[in-house]
Design a protein around this motif. Sequence first.
Motif, PDB file in Angstrom:
ATOM      1  N   TYR A  45       1.261  -1.992  -6.837  1.00 31.16           N
ATOM      2  CA  TYR A  45       1.538  -2.261  -5.425  1.00 31.16           C
ATOM      3  C   TYR A  45       2.552  -3.378  -5.249  1.00 31.16           C
ATOM      4  O   TYR A  45       2.960  -3.671  -4.131  1.00 31.16           O
ATOM      5  CB  TYR A  45       0.246  -2.631  -4.686  1.00 31.16           C
ATOM      6  CG  TYR A  45      -0.627  -3.632  -5.416  1.00 31.16           C
ATOM      7  CD1 TYR A  45      -0.381  -5.001  -5.329  1.00 31.16           C
ATOM      8  CD2 TYR A  45      -1.688  -3.196  -6.210  1.00 31.16           C
ATOM      9  CE1 TYR A  45      -1.166  -5.911  -6.018  1.00 31.16           C
ATOM     10  CE2 TYR A  45      -2.481  -4.101  -6.893  1.00 31.16           C
ATOM     11  CZ  TYR A  45      -2.211  -5.452  -6.800  1.00 31.16           C
ATOM     12  OH  TYR A  45      -2.989  -6.354  -7.480  1.00 31.16           O
ATOM     13  N   TYR A  55       0.829  -1.206   0.000  1.00 29.21           N
ATOM     14  CA  TYR A  55       0.000   0.000   0.000  1.00 29.21           C
ATOM     15  C   TYR A  55       0.866   1.261   0.000  1.00 29.21           C
ATOM     16  O   TYR A  55       0.524   2.269  -0.631  1.00 29.21           O
ATOM     17  CB  TYR A  55      -0.934   0.001   1.208  1.00 29.21           C
ATOM     18  CG  TYR A  55      -1.970   1.103   1.139  1.00 29.21           C
ATOM     19  CD1 TYR A  55      -3.012   1.023   0.221  1.00 29.21           C
ATOM     20  CD2 TYR A  55      -1.884   2.223   1.945  1.00 29.21           C
ATOM     21  CE1 TYR A  55      -3.954   2.029   0.128  1.00 29.21           C
ATOM     22  CE2 TYR A  55      -2.823   3.243   1.860  1.00 29.21           C
ATOM     23  CZ  TYR A  55      -3.850   3.140   0.948  1.00 29.21           C
ATOM     24  OH  TYR A  55      -4.774   4.148   0.844  1.00 29.21           O
ATOM     25  N   LYS A  84      -8.345   1.483 -11.537  1.00 27.51           N
ATOM     26  CA  LYS A  84      -7.952   0.180 -10.995  1.00 27.51           C
ATOM     27  C   LYS A  84      -9.203  -0.522 -10.481  1.00 27.51           C
ATOM     28  O   LYS A  84      -9.632  -0.304  -9.337  1.00 27.51           O
ATOM     29  CB  LYS A  84      -6.936   0.357  -9.867  1.00 27.51           C
ATOM     30  CG  LYS A  84      -5.728   1.208 -10.217  1.00 27.51           C
ATOM     31  CD  LYS A  84      -4.755   0.481 -11.092  1.00 27.51           C
ATOM     32  CE  LYS A  84      -3.929  -0.503 -10.327  1.00 27.51           C
ATOM     33  NZ  LYS A  84      -2.843  -1.069 -11.162  1.00 27.51           N
ATOM     34  N   TYR A  94      -6.728   6.680 -10.028  1.00 27.19           N
ATOM     35  CA  TYR A  94      -5.329   6.896  -9.637  1.00 27.19           C
ATOM     36  C   TYR A  94      -4.746   7.951 -10.564  1.00 27.19           C
ATOM     37  O   TYR A  94      -4.595   7.724 -11.770  1.00 27.19           O
ATOM     38  CB  TYR A  94      -4.584   5.571  -9.774  1.00 27.19           C
ATOM     39  CG  TYR A  94      -3.194   5.518  -9.205  1.00 27.19           C
ATOM     40  CD1 TYR A  94      -2.965   5.005  -7.932  1.00 27.19           C
ATOM     41  CD2 TYR A  94      -2.099   5.924  -9.950  1.00 27.19           C
ATOM     42  CE1 TYR A  94      -1.683   4.915  -7.415  1.00 27.19           C
ATOM     43  CE2 TYR A  94      -0.813   5.840  -9.445  1.00 27.19           C
ATOM     44  CZ  TYR A  94      -0.609   5.326  -8.180  1.00 27.19           C
ATOM     45  OH  TYR A  94       0.660   5.245  -7.672  1.00 27.19           O
ATOM     46  N   TYR A 102       1.949   1.810  -3.465  1.00 26.63           N
ATOM     47  CA  TYR A 102       0.799   2.187  -4.294  1.00 26.63           C
ATOM     48  C   TYR A 102       0.431   3.650  -4.129  1.00 26.63           C
ATOM     49  O   TYR A 102       0.188   4.366  -5.109  1.00 26.63           O
ATOM     50  CB  TYR A 102      -0.365   1.282  -3.919  1.00 26.63           C
ATOM     51  CG  TYR A 102      -1.657   1.559  -4.660  1.00 26.63           C
ATOM     52  CD1 TYR A 102      -1.763   1.343  -6.027  1.00 26.63           C
ATOM     53  CD2 TYR A 102      -2.779   2.022  -3.976  1.00 26.63           C
ATOM     54  CE1 TYR A 102      -2.952   1.577  -6.701  1.00 26.63           C
ATOM     55  CE2 TYR A 102      -3.974   2.254  -4.631  1.00 26.63           C
ATOM     56  CZ  TYR A 102      -4.052   2.035  -5.996  1.00 26.63           C
ATOM     57  OH  TYR A 102      -5.233   2.270  -6.662  1.00 26.63           O
TER      58      TYR A 102
END
Length: 743
Positions: free
Chosen positions: A236, A225, A707, A580, A228
């Motif tokens: 990730y 995480y 995602k 993202y 990410y």
Amino acid sequence: MDYLSHIYLPGAVALWSALIFALTTMVGYVLALSGDASGISFARRSYSFFALSIFLTAFVLISLLMARDFRVEYVYQYSGMDLPWFYQFAAFWAGQKGSFMIWLFWGTMLGLLVRRTTGKSEPAVMGIYTLTLLGLLLILVRENPFLMLRQTPVDGQGLNPLLQDNWMVIHPPIMFIGYAASAIPFSFAMAALWRRKYDGWAARAFPWALGGFLVLGTAILMGGYWAYKTLGWGGYWGWDPVENASFIPWLFGTVLIHGLYMERTKGRFRRANYVFTFLTYISVLYGTFLTRSGVLADFSVHSFVDLGISGWLTFLLGGFMLLGLYLIVTRWKEIPTVPSEDPSFLSRGTFLVMGSITILIAALVITAGTSAPLLTRFMESQSQVGPSFYNRVNLPIAMLVAFLLSFVPYLTWKETPGNVLLRKMALPIAFSVIVTVAAAVWRVRDVFHLVFILLAALALATNLQKTIDKYRAGGFKAMGGYLTHVGVGIILLGIIASSGYDQSTKVTLTQGAPKQVDDMTLTFKRFIPRQGREKERMEIEVARAGRSPFMVYPKLFVNDRTRQTMVNPDIKSSPFQDLYVSPIEFDPGQPRLELAQGQSGQIGDMQIHFVRFNLNMDGNAVAALNAGHSTTVGAELAITNKEGKTFSVTPVYRLNPATGTVETPPTSLPGGGTITMAGINTGSHAVQLETTGLANPMKLSIDVTKKPLIQLVWGGLYVVLLGGILTMIQRFRQARVLEQIAG
């Protein structure tokens, strides 16, 4: 004496004391093993003093960091005056020496608990366990973290900008608890082989193996995480050697806990479990060697360079490999085993054995891939394998794991008739078919991926059904193992969806001009200058038809110390997907403007007049510079806008001669835009200015990625950890009962 004069003695004395007490602990346990009744009490007292010495060593190092005592080389290398207290604290484990220190600290503290669970095997177990700690301690004695510089700088080099994240404060300590815990089952197993006492050790080691599995899994979750949300590349897991160095022991640990379960319930895997404990601990040492000896310095952005400890790491790895292999080989035939009782393919024992072999193969394949630079070191061209290798090899392995997990809940230790099995699995099969059809309708067309989804959904459904049954029969304590398998099924679905079907679009936005990206309209609204510790951000409006617009704030800034461009994405999460947004490049819309004192220049609708330098912004700048102190120079400007209104601003330029770092904070202008004093031309006594948003429009290039179902990855890991915690509590209770019976 010259050496002692360059050592911070309070810390060094505590470290050397730890070495003495570790050795006397070993002596005490050797005496106890030879029959001296006083040896065990002597060893216990020595270990307590050893733990106290390690605690004091860590306390001294943390105190030096918090006090910013730059006389100490380690403090100078990894901290600085500009760091907040929590990053100063996290600098403890930022470097080689500190990371070994935190590993040793946790290992020593765990030893105080292990000592209470060993029963009559304490001398052998604690003797071997103390030996594992001694290996780490010798590295620290060799690479003393309390070396002092010959001259004291006024500031430190600071913390690596990639590590300046809140996860740095909690992720590495948890990782090193997992590393330290891997030595505990190893010590139980080697002690059993050494004493030729092959019964009982597995039940005592099981809770520790499960605890190490959980802690290391938590660290892997946090690390994924962290990557990410911070690094901006959209993933990730990159199969980097440092990532693999924690993942490989976790896989071996997974095999180990299933092997120990088989031994506890059916007496199976008695020989194999010694090998599994050996592989789990050795993989930790081997990963440490790969990532900290410098052999992967050219292949991993996270790997440490060689600081002269590669020989010590090789000795540590080789020593414990020889110890483990010698005990396993020489005792192999003596270990009592039971013949296989699996009557057919459709039995729980067969599937558990197949599952263990499958995960073992995955761990070995990843180990081989990670070792590629080492294996090809003496070839014509040293090379490594890329993420495509790991993805290609591990996809069928993951499918096989899902297949096995799907059937285990309804298999018995004896033969399970196929018609009975299918009847019990009717509802989960229907669920998995519905999920697979939905995936095909959505946009999954790859047959391989559809089979993967079918198996993962089936594993989730069968284990969830069994979890509910177990809860109804025995409450929370009975459902832990199956709940863990539910989490695995969820993770597999999340991985295939978020990694195989993410959508990424690179787009350049002009300030104020909306641009369509898929079903979204993106508008770059403004550049937000740095505000305190909040770095420079870009404000982007995201609008969808029929929904309220929202803002995202990706960051792109220059680190003040290294002048390195840093990127932080912004993520908007929803139950079904993440949006993202990661910045790629920022064009402020105007090149530099250089003005001598009294000169004026035009930028867009603004006329900028350079009045003079202000050398008294923060005391006398000339005197501060001559004294080697931080120096602040301002540039007094008179700016006239298109309405004819004139206002004054004074951007500043801060120089720290001791570290060479420069700060040029942007100054906001009325009506929008910023101006920055980018430099000083000492030859012409001119100021160099940079503006944003005054002339040509600002432009921002971004990577926009959707995602899908990535929340399943994080949620599945939480379910795995919850199931593991429930199981660990139950196993500790069982181990305590066993200890009372044996006691």
